[in-house]
Design a protein around this motif. Sequence first.
Motif, PDB file in Angstrom:
ATOM      1  N   TYR A   1       0.819  -1.205   0.000  1.00 45.39           N
ATOM      2  CA  TYR A   1       0.000   0.000   0.000  1.00 45.39           C
ATOM      3  C   TYR A   1       0.857   1.261   0.000  1.00 45.39           C
ATOM      4  CZ  TYR A   1      -4.090  -2.873   1.102  1.00 45.39           C
ATOM      5  OH  TYR A   1      -5.102  -3.795   1.054  1.00 45.39           O
ATOM      6  N   GLU A   2       0.625   2.088  -0.981  1.00 46.70           N
ATOM      7  CA  GLU A   2       1.182   3.427  -1.014  1.00 46.70           C
ATOM      8  C   GLU A   2       0.377   4.222  -2.045  1.00 46.70           C
ATOM      9  OE1 GLU A   2       5.144   3.851  -2.400  1.00 46.70           O
ATOM     10  OE2 GLU A   2       4.868   2.627  -4.197  1.00 46.70           O
ATOM     11  N   GLU A   3       0.152   5.491  -1.772  1.00 41.25           N
ATOM     12  CA  GLU A   3      -0.643   6.301  -2.701  1.00 41.25           C
ATOM     13  C   GLU A   3       0.230   6.755  -3.862  1.00 41.25           C
ATOM     14  OE1 GLU A   3      -3.796  10.043  -2.707  1.00 41.25           O
ATOM     15  OE2 GLU A   3      -2.929   9.317  -0.826  1.00 41.25           O
ATOM     16  N   ARG A   4      -0.286   6.552  -5.091  1.00 45.01           N
ATOM     17  CA  ARG A   4       0.469   6.951  -6.267  1.00 45.01           C
ATOM     18  C   ARG A   4      -0.493   7.181  -7.430  1.00 45.01           C
ATOM     19  NH1 ARG A   4       0.937   1.603  -5.259  1.00 45.01           N
ATOM     20  NH2 ARG A   4       0.722   0.067  -6.931  1.00 45.01           N
ATOM     21  N   GLU A   5      -0.034   7.930  -8.415  1.00 45.91           N
ATOM     22  CA  GLU A   5      -0.818   8.185  -9.616  1.00 45.91           C
ATOM     23  C   GLU A   5      -0.497   7.121 -10.668  1.00 45.91           C
ATOM     24  OE1 GLU A   5      -3.108  10.644 -10.165  1.00 45.91           O
ATOM     25  OE2 GLU A   5      -2.888  11.190  -8.041  1.00 45.91           O
ATOM     26  N   TRP A   6      -1.520   6.683 -11.387  1.00 48.56           N
ATOM     27  CA  TRP A   6      -1.353   5.699 -12.451  1.00 48.56           C
ATOM     28  C   TRP A   6      -2.392   5.957 -13.528  1.00 48.56           C
ATOM     29  CZ3 TRP A   6      -4.597   1.659 -14.180  1.00 48.56           C
ATOM     30  CH2 TRP A   6      -4.000   0.741 -15.043  1.00 48.56           C
ATOM     31  N   ASN A   7      -1.934   6.376 -14.701  1.00 41.76           N
ATOM     32  CA  ASN A   7      -2.842   6.649 -15.822  1.00 41.76           C
ATOM     33  C   ASN A   7      -3.990   7.583 -15.437  1.00 41.76           C
ATOM     34  OD1 ASN A   7      -1.251   5.005 -17.390  1.00 41.76           O
ATOM     35  ND2 ASN A   7      -2.687   3.308 -17.476  1.00 41.76           N
ATOM     36  N   GLY A   8      -3.686   8.579 -14.639  1.00 46.07           N
ATOM     37  CA  GLY A   8      -4.698   9.542 -14.228  1.00 46.07           C
ATOM     38  C   GLY A   8      -5.542   9.113 -13.051  1.00 46.07           C
ATOM     39  N   LEU A   9      -5.280   7.917 -12.503  1.00 48.16           N
ATOM     40  CA  LEU A   9      -6.027   7.416 -11.351  1.00 48.16           C
ATOM     41  C   LEU A   9      -5.183   7.569 -10.090  1.00 48.16           C
ATOM     42  CD1 LEU A   9      -7.361   4.066 -12.855  1.00 48.16           C
ATOM     43  CD2 LEU A   9      -8.449   6.318 -12.919  1.00 48.16           C
ATOM     44  N   ARG A  10      -5.860   7.613  -8.961  1.00 47.46           N
ATOM     45  CA  ARG A  10      -5.173   7.659  -7.666  1.00 47.46           C
ATOM     46  C   ARG A  10      -5.286   6.268  -7.055  1.00 47.46           C
ATOM     47  NH1 ARG A  10      -7.043  12.399  -3.888  1.00 47.46           N
ATOM     48  NH2 ARG A  10      -5.740  13.552  -5.324  1.00 47.46           N
ATOM     49  N   LEU A  11      -4.183   5.537  -7.030  1.00 42.62           N
ATOM     50  CA  LEU A  11      -4.189   4.163  -6.556  1.00 42.62           C
ATOM     51  C   LEU A  11      -3.491   4.036  -5.214  1.00 42.62           C
ATOM     52  CD1 LEU A  11      -3.360   2.112  -9.783  1.00 42.62           C
ATOM     53  CD2 LEU A  11      -5.593   2.856  -8.924  1.00 42.62           C
ATOM     54  N   LEU A  12      -3.979   3.077  -4.418  1.00 44.54           N
ATOM     55  CA  LEU A  12      -3.304   2.709  -3.179  1.00 44.54           C
ATOM     56  C   LEU A  12      -2.576   1.373  -3.330  1.00 44.54           C
ATOM     57  CD1 LEU A  12      -5.990   3.710  -0.505  1.00 44.54           C
ATOM     58  CD2 LEU A  12      -4.163   5.096  -1.512  1.00 44.54           C
ATOM     59  N   ALA A  13      -2.996   0.572  -4.311  1.00 44.09           N
ATOM     60  CA  ALA A  13      -2.308  -0.695  -4.598  1.00 44.09           C
ATOM     61  C   ALA A  13      -2.706  -1.156  -5.990  1.00 44.09           C
ATOM     62  CB  ALA A  13      -2.664  -1.757  -3.557  1.00 44.09           C
ATOM     63  N   TYR A  14      -1.810  -1.900  -6.624  1.00 52.41           N
ATOM     64  CA  TYR A  14      -2.063  -2.411  -7.971  1.00 52.41           C
ATOM     65  C   TYR A  14      -1.206  -3.649  -8.179  1.00 52.41           C
ATOM     66  CZ  TYR A  14      -2.520  -2.498 -13.064  1.00 52.41           C
ATOM     67  OH  TYR A  14      -2.789  -2.868 -14.356  1.00 52.41           O
ATOM     68  N   ASP A  15      -1.839  -4.729  -8.650  1.00 51.70           N
ATOM     69  CA  ASP A  15      -1.129  -5.990  -8.830  1.00 51.70           C
ATOM     70  C   ASP A  15      -1.728  -6.711 -10.034  1.00 51.70           C
ATOM     71  OD1 ASP A  15       0.237  -8.393  -8.567  1.00 51.70           O
ATOM     72  OD2 ASP A  15      -1.139  -9.153  -7.025  1.00 51.70           O
ATOM     73  N   GLU A  16      -0.927  -6.971 -11.047  1.00 51.98           N
ATOM     74  CA  GLU A  16      -1.409  -7.616 -12.266  1.00 51.98           C
ATOM     75  C   GLU A  16      -1.251  -9.131 -12.249  1.00 51.98           C
ATOM     76  OE1 GLU A  16       0.796  -5.326 -15.299  1.00 51.98           O
ATOM     77  OE2 GLU A  16      -1.184  -4.762 -16.058  1.00 51.98           O
ATOM     78  N   THR A  17      -0.651  -9.688 -11.219  1.00 57.68           N
ATOM     79  CA  THR A  17      -0.448 -11.134 -11.195  1.00 57.68           C
ATOM     80  C   THR A  17      -1.778 -11.851 -10.963  1.00 57.68           C
ATOM     81  OG1 THR A  17       0.012 -11.165  -8.821  1.00 57.68           O
ATOM     82  CG2 THR A  17       1.887 -10.854 -10.301  1.00 57.68           C
ATOM     83  N   GLY A  18      -1.868 -13.090 -11.467  1.00 56.31           N
ATOM     84  CA  GLY A  18      -3.095 -13.849 -11.291  1.00 56.31           C
ATOM     85  C   GLY A  18      -4.275 -13.135 -11.922  1.00 56.31           C
ATOM     86  N   ASP A  19      -5.389 -13.090 -11.224  1.00 53.02           N
ATOM     87  CA  ASP A  19      -6.573 -12.384 -11.715  1.00 53.02           C
ATOM     88  C   ASP A  19      -6.428 -10.877 -11.590  1.00 53.02           C
ATOM     89  OD1 ASP A  19      -7.867 -14.658 -12.464  1.00 53.02           O
ATOM     90  OD2 ASP A  19      -9.268 -14.703 -10.781  1.00 53.02           O
TER      91      ASP A  19
END
Length: 278
Positions: free
Chosen positions: A17-35
């Motif tokens: 968890y950490e706040e960051r910008e991604w493609n114009g979104l404000r994310l707290l977490a992001y994980d592409e593994t698995g589903d």
Amino acid sequence: MITAGPRTAPSPTPLHYEEREWNGLRLLAYDETGDGRIVEALGDVATADHIVVLVPGNDNYLGNYFDPSRATRPRVNGATLLRTMGGISRGERFAVVVWLGYDTPRGFFEGAMRGPAREGARDLVRLTRFLPRDARITLIGHSYGTVVCGLALADARVDDCIALGSPGMGGSSVADLRYGGNLWALQGEEDWIRFFPRGRLGDIGHGPTPLRPGFGAVRVETGPISGHCAYYTDGSESVRNMARIALGRYDEVTLVDPLTRIPLPRPAVVLSEERIPS
């Protein structure tokens, strides 16, 4: 379009968890593994006095998170709730976090299993302790998401928990869940979840409905909504009541039994320890 991974993917690692910008979104977490998993902040969580965390149920994953046409559509639901809170706000600062932070089950059979909820609950607990310590936190679980919430309540920092269309919360009462906050439950008259088996055997089943007398939940009015996925219908009494609870406006919440004692708002719990590291 981001696609989901195979169902054979191993159990996910803990979210960072950490706040960051991604493609114009404000994310707290992001994980592409698995589903895939994603935790998105709608509004400024860093300055919010009130933070709502939405926990969706079955059949949600990274590959369909951005699809607004789906019935469950947690991202659209989060935006609707944020807008509803803004409509009744009296100057409070608030934010909504859409937490698709676990590997949700697919279909009815997987939805009867407790394993995904148990794994997700650990990351949900960590999120509540990552969020600002002086903010009031409300968890809102829908369907299987209420199981995740129920299993997290004993260790999470949560002032209010709202269960929408719950198949059970993993315990027989608020005391059994070891939760000291307020539990609110909504179930529409046309929601098929009322027919969900309420037994529990080992890792199968989620226990009684939180609507059962003696469970310890306050039953909240939904108004005339239809089906299992309409709790966030724009303008409904259901979503208005969620906004009222999230802002601590308990005296404005409409109840199925108006003689039920409405709990008093509790001050936000300020932890003495530092936030749990992500």
